[in-house]
Write a protein that holds these residues in place. Structure first.
Motif, PDB file in Angstrom:
ATOM      1  N   SER A  23       0.980  -1.024  -0.044  1.00  0.00           N
ATOM      2  CA  SER A  23       0.286   0.269   0.002  1.00  0.00           C
ATOM      3  C   SER A  23       1.117   1.324  -0.291  1.00  0.00           C
ATOM      4  O   SER A  23       2.038   1.656   0.259  1.00  0.00           O
ATOM      5  N   ARG A  24       0.554   2.493  -0.588  1.00  0.00           N
ATOM      6  CA  ARG A  24       0.776   3.260  -0.902  1.00  0.00           C
ATOM      7  C   ARG A  24       0.143   4.519   0.153  1.00  0.00           C
ATOM      8  O   ARG A  24       0.472   5.664  -0.061  1.00  0.00           O
ATOM      9  N   ASN A  25      -1.305   4.644   0.015  1.00  0.00           N
ATOM     10  CA  ASN A  25      -1.653   5.219   1.284  1.00  0.00           C
ATOM     11  C   ASN A  25      -1.640   5.339   2.227  1.00  0.00           C
ATOM     12  O   ASN A  25      -1.568   3.665   3.103  1.00  0.00           O
ATOM     13  N   MET A  26      -1.501   5.736   3.770  1.00  0.00           N
ATOM     14  CA  MET A  26      -1.873   5.427   4.704  1.00  0.00           C
ATOM     15  C   MET A  26      -2.922   5.100   5.520  1.00  0.00           C
ATOM     16  O   MET A  26      -2.719   4.283   6.393  1.00  0.00           O
ATOM     17  N   VAL A  27      -4.415   5.638   4.698  1.00  0.00           N
ATOM     18  CA  VAL A  27      -5.277   4.783   5.869  1.00  0.00           C
ATOM     19  C   VAL A  27      -5.328   2.743   4.829  1.00  0.00           C
ATOM     20  O   VAL A  27      -5.520   2.243   5.824  1.00  0.00           O
ATOM     21  N   ARG A  28      -4.957   2.798   3.816  1.00  0.00           N
ATOM     22  CA  ARG A  28      -4.770   1.084   3.976  1.00  0.00           C
ATOM     23  C   ARG A  28      -3.358   0.875   4.904  1.00  0.00           C
ATOM     24  O   ARG A  28      -3.720  -0.085   5.126  1.00  0.00           O
TER      25      ARG A  28
END
Length: 100
Positions: A23-28
């Protein structure tokens, strides 16, 4: 029943690690970390029920892991909101923007 619980815990752990690595998204990434915590909690409870002394050590450890996961989620989401508010992105590769 014990084997099925271990298979489910292994599946949750593998999906969590895969999501955390890719993942590159922090929430993911935070959601993947929660999957890993849930796999650990499941294993604590399964092995606690496997023992014959019927004490609640596994359940107590699981409660501590849940409390640590809640603190991690609150801290991580506050950092993600700060990034989103200031730079309109929650990408992990832009995390160095919070440095002074």
């Amino acid at each position: 029943m014990f084997e099925y619980g271990l298979i489910l815990g292994t599946y949750l752990l593998c999906v969590g690690f895969f999501g955390l690595i890719t993942s590159r998204n922090m929430v993911r990434a935070l959601m993947s970390l929660e999957l890993i915590f849930n796999a650990v909690n499941l294993n604590f409870i399964l092995f606690s029920n496997l023992l014959e002394d019927k004490q609640a050590e596994g359940e107590i450890f699981a409660i501590f892991v849940i409390a640590a996961a809640a603190a991690e989620a609150a801290t991580g989401l506050s950092i993600a909101l700060s990034l989103q508010r200031n730079w309109r992105s929650t990408r992990i590769d832009q995390f160095n923007l919070l440095k002074w």
